[in-house]
Design an enzyme around this catalytic site. Structure first.
Site, PDB file in Angstrom:
ATOM      1  N   ARG A  60       0.833  -1.214   0.000  1.00  0.00           N
ATOM      2  CA  ARG A  60       0.000   0.000   0.000  1.00  0.00           C
ATOM      3  C   ARG A  60       0.868   1.265   0.000  1.00  0.00           C
ATOM      4  NH1 ARG A  60      -3.112   2.839   4.523  1.00  0.00           N
ATOM      5  NH2 ARG A  60      -4.628   4.106   3.386  1.00  0.00           N
ATOM      6  N   HIS A  64       0.746   4.392  -2.692  1.00  0.00           N
ATOM      7  CA  HIS A  64       0.597   5.795  -2.302  1.00  0.00           C
ATOM      8  C   HIS A  64       1.808   6.625  -2.710  1.00  0.00           C
ATOM      9  CE1 HIS A  64      -2.897   5.417   0.823  1.00  0.00           C
ATOM     10  NE2 HIS A  64      -3.082   4.666  -0.239  1.00  0.00           N
ATOM     11  N   ASN A  92      -2.632   8.889   4.619  1.00  0.00           N
ATOM     12  CA  ASN A  92      -1.381   8.191   4.965  1.00  0.00           C
ATOM     13  C   ASN A  92      -1.172   8.049   6.468  1.00  0.00           C
ATOM     14  OD1 ASN A  92      -0.638   7.860   2.267  1.00  0.00           O
ATOM     15  ND2 ASN A  92       0.376   9.859   2.197  1.00  0.00           N
ATOM     16  N   HIS A 191      -6.134  -5.564  -2.469  1.00  0.00           N
ATOM     17  CA  HIS A 191      -6.914  -5.731  -1.237  1.00  0.00           C
ATOM     18  C   HIS A 191      -7.157  -7.200  -0.890  1.00  0.00           C
ATOM     19  CE1 HIS A 191      -8.564  -1.331  -1.454  1.00  0.00           C
ATOM     20  NE2 HIS A 191      -7.277  -1.395  -1.191  1.00  0.00           N
TER      21      HIS A 191
HETATM   22  C1  HEM Z   1      -8.594   1.867  -6.087  1.00  0.00           C
HETATM   23  C2  HEM Z   1      -8.427   2.753  -5.137  1.00  0.00           C
HETATM   24  C3  HEM Z   1      -8.056   2.382  -3.740  1.00  0.00           C
HETATM   25  C4  HEM Z   1      -8.639   2.830  -2.612  1.00  0.00           C
HETATM   26  C5  HEM Z   1      -9.791   3.809  -2.527  1.00  0.00           C
HETATM   27  C6  HEM Z   1      -7.975   2.199  -1.498  1.00  0.00           C
HETATM   28  C7  HEM Z   1      -8.264   2.424  -0.169  1.00  0.00           C
HETATM   29  C8  HEM Z   1      -7.717   1.751   0.888  1.00  0.00           C
HETATM   30  C9  HEM Z   1      -8.038   1.969   2.274  1.00  0.00           C
HETATM   31  C10 HEM Z   1      -9.016   3.014   2.800  1.00  0.00           C
HETATM   32  C11 HEM Z   1      -7.333   1.086   3.005  1.00  0.00           C
HETATM   33  C12 HEM Z   1      -7.379   0.901   4.528  1.00  0.00           C
HETATM   34  C13 HEM Z   1      -6.405   1.822   5.206  1.00  0.00           C
HETATM   35  C14 HEM Z   1      -6.567   1.758   6.720  1.00  0.00           C
HETATM   36  O1  HEM Z   1      -7.538   2.315   7.219  1.00  0.00           O
HETATM   37  O2  HEM Z   1      -5.757   1.099   7.399  1.00  0.00           O
HETATM   38  C15 HEM Z   1      -6.556   0.296   2.095  1.00  0.00           C
HETATM   39  C16 HEM Z   1      -5.713  -0.721   2.464  1.00  0.00           C
HETATM   40  C17 HEM Z   1      -4.889  -1.398   1.594  1.00  0.00           C
HETATM   41  N1  HEM Z   1      -4.735  -1.119   0.253  1.00  0.00           N
HETATM   42 FE1  HEM Z   1      -5.902   0.079  -0.863  1.00  0.00          FE
HETATM   43  N2  HEM Z   1      -7.002   1.373  -1.976  1.00  0.00           N
HETATM   44  C18 HEM Z   1      -6.998   1.455  -3.342  1.00  0.00           C
HETATM   45  C19 HEM Z   1      -6.118   0.826  -4.198  1.00  0.00           C
HETATM   46  C20 HEM Z   1      -5.076   0.034  -3.789  1.00  0.00           C
HETATM   47  C21 HEM Z   1      -4.011  -0.424  -4.645  1.00  0.00           C
HETATM   48  C22 HEM Z   1      -3.830  -0.012  -6.110  1.00  0.00           C
HETATM   49  C23 HEM Z   1      -3.212  -1.215  -3.892  1.00  0.00           C
HETATM   50  C24 HEM Z   1      -1.970  -1.946  -4.287  1.00  0.00           C
HETATM   51  C25 HEM Z   1      -1.839  -2.574  -5.435  1.00  0.00           C
HETATM   52  C26 HEM Z   1      -3.802  -1.266  -2.559  1.00  0.00           C
HETATM   53  C27 HEM Z   1      -3.312  -2.024  -1.526  1.00  0.00           C
HETATM   54  C28 HEM Z   1      -3.802  -1.978  -0.232  1.00  0.00           C
HETATM   55  C29 HEM Z   1      -3.341  -2.867   0.812  1.00  0.00           C
HETATM   56  C30 HEM Z   1      -2.348  -3.996   0.658  1.00  0.00           C
HETATM   57  C31 HEM Z   1      -4.015  -2.484   1.975  1.00  0.00           C
HETATM   58  C32 HEM Z   1      -3.832  -3.066   3.376  1.00  0.00           C
HETATM   59  C33 HEM Z   1      -2.688  -2.330   4.056  1.00  0.00           C
HETATM   60  C34 HEM Z   1      -2.308  -2.833   5.443  1.00  0.00           C
HETATM   61  O3  HEM Z   1      -2.746  -3.879   5.879  1.00  0.00           O
HETATM   62  O4  HEM Z   1      -1.515  -2.130   6.103  1.00  0.00           O
HETATM   63  N3  HEM Z   1      -4.907  -0.473  -2.532  1.00  0.00           N
HETATM   64  N4  HEM Z   1      -6.792   0.727   0.806  1.00  0.00           N
END
Ligand code: HEM
Ligand SMILES: *[C@@H]1O[C@H](CO)[C@@H](O)[C@H](O)[C@H]1NC(C)=O
Ligand SMILES: *[C@@H]1O[C@H](CO)[C@@H](O)[C@H](O)[C@H]1NC(C)=O
Ligand SMILES: *[C@@H]1O[C@H](CO)[C@@H](O)[C@H](O)[C@H]1NC(C)=O
Ligand SMILES: *[C@@H]1O[C@H](CO)[C@@H](O)[C@H](O)[C@H]1NC(C)=O
Length: 323
Positions: A60, A64, A92, A191
């Site tokens: 993630r 970002h 972030n 995700h």
């Molecule tokens: C399409 C638009 C996207 C939105 C709106 C979005 C939004 C989010 C949000 C809100 C979270 C939770 C953050 C938290 O509250 O801890 C999250 C987690 C995550 N996102 Fe996304 N995301 C997007 C695209 C992506 C992309 C492109 C990737 C990577 C290829 C990604 C990988 C992840 C991962 C791996 C997590 C978990 C992180 C952790 O466990 O620390 N996301 N995302």
């Protein structure tokens, strides 16, 4: 001039042009720092032993980083008295984690090849490794990214779509990065691993339209479960919940969940609101190798967004401060 000479002059010219463009390449560190990728992997392996979530968190962080100023390590830079940095923007902070692991990887690489390997490349390697260490595929990536000197709080919301985004907003923000609707679906597949703070989707449970209601697009039984885990705001506690059923494993469960209206965010559910993105969700849910092959291709595109190469940028000494 004979044909041979013309060819020599031409190829020399081509070489100079290619070198000046300073493109990314697979063997960028082959002579400069052959151990770089292995050192980063070792640090990621070690970090995973004490924190199985770290691969997701670094993945993630890379997303970002790449969407704001390109993949140039701008997310790693600390705020200063005169500059509020990306890292402190609400998308972030406090949810992006793993800065200590990138610092550890950089320190380990610097010991062996000081001043050679950029923080941007280290983050790209570590994100790729994080996927692999979460039982996902491994792929080769090009390197030669240089570190940026700009990291601005106010630039983050211009490029990073919020989790409340609808399909139009998602497609638009990906298009601004030359990423297609297909890339949107496959990269959302990120995700398949990781966790989210309740605050990132709480409004879907408790206050969807501002009248204390629940999002009808969210499966009612999942909403019930999540309400048990996420207290009603206002509250100071902000627990984390898994993104899907197997948050430590790269698999098709994310897509299966989205199809059952069990995607955590509005942005996950939104993939069903366009016939083309929906068709890719269905294919990805049914065919793991289809998803993984496409995920790799989209990851490569994302990890090469607006990179600084050649003489642009710098090689930071420490990832959290510009030189
Ligand atoms: C399409 C638009 C996207 C939105 C709106 C979005 C939004 C989010 C949000 C809100 C979270 C939770 C953050 C938290 O509250 O801890 C999250 C987690 C995550 N996102 Fe996304 N995301 C997007 C695209 C992506 C992309 C492109 C990737 C990577 C290829 C990604 C990988 C992840 C991962 C791996 C997590 C978990 C992180 C952790 O466990 O620390 N996301 N995302
Ligand atoms: C391995 O990880 C542990 C826990 O995060 C850390 O304290 C230690 O310094 C790491 N060792 C190496 C060699 O990276
Ligand atoms: C998406 O959201 C934008 C901004 O809130 C809104 O103008 C637009 O009508 C929405 N589009 C769809 C398809 O819901
Ligand atoms: C998108 O592609 C165009 C045309 O190749 C290029 O000029 C532009 O810089 C690219 N944008 C990004 C964000 O990579
Ligand atoms: C629900 O949302 C409305 C409008 O955004 C806001 O005025 C209200 O305070 C919110 N209620 C709660 C309990 O958060």
């Amino acid at each position: 001039m004979g044909d041979y000479k013309v060819w020599r002059v031409l190829s020399l010219f081509l070489l100079v042009v290619i070198a000046a463009r300073g493109d990314l390449s697979y063997d960028f560190y082959k002579t400069r720092c052959p151990q770089a990728e292995k050192i980063v992997m070792d640090v990621m392996v070690n970090a995973t032993l004490s924190d199985r979530r770290i691969g997701a968190s670094i993945l993630r962080m890379h997303f970002h980083d790449c969407f704001v100023e390109g993949c140039d390590g701008s997310i790693l830079i600390d705020s200063t008295p005169t500059n509020r940095a990306e890292k402190d923007f609400p998308a972030n902070f406090p949810s992006i984690r793993g800065f200590d692991v990138i610092d550890a990887a950089k320190a380990a690489v610097e010991k062996v090849c000081p001043g050679i390997v950029s923080c941007a490349d280290i983050l790209a390697f570590a994100a790729r490794d994080g996927v692999h260490l979460s039982h996902g595929p491994f792929w080769d990536i090009r390197s030669g990214r240089r570190d940026g000197r700009v990291s601005m709080f106010n630039r983050v919301p211009l490029f990073l779509p919020p989790p409340t985004s609808n399909i139009t907003q998602l497609v638009t923000s990906f298009a601004a990065k030359n990423l297609s609707k297909s890339d949107l679906v496959f990269l959302s597949g990120g995700h398949t691993i990781g966790f989210s703070l309740c605050s990132s989707f709480n409004s879907r449970l408790y206050n969807f339209t501002g009248r204390g209601d629940q999002d009808p697009a969210l499966d009612a039984s999942l909403a019930q479960t999540l309400k048990g885990q996420c207290p009603r705001p206002p509250t100071r506690v902000d627990p984390i919940v898994p993104m899907e059923k197997t948050p430590f494993k790269v698999d098709t469960k994310y897509f299966k969940g989205v199809l059952k209206r069990r995607g955590l965010f509005t942005s996950d559910s939104a993939l069903l609101n366009d016939p083309f993105t929906k068709s890719l969700v269905i294919k990805s849910a049914a065919d793991e190798s289809f998803f993984l092959g496409n995920f790799i291709q989209s990851m490569i595109k994302m990890s090469e967004l607006e990179v600084k190469t050649g003489s642009k940028g710098e090689i930071r000494k420490k990832c959290h401060v510009i030189n």
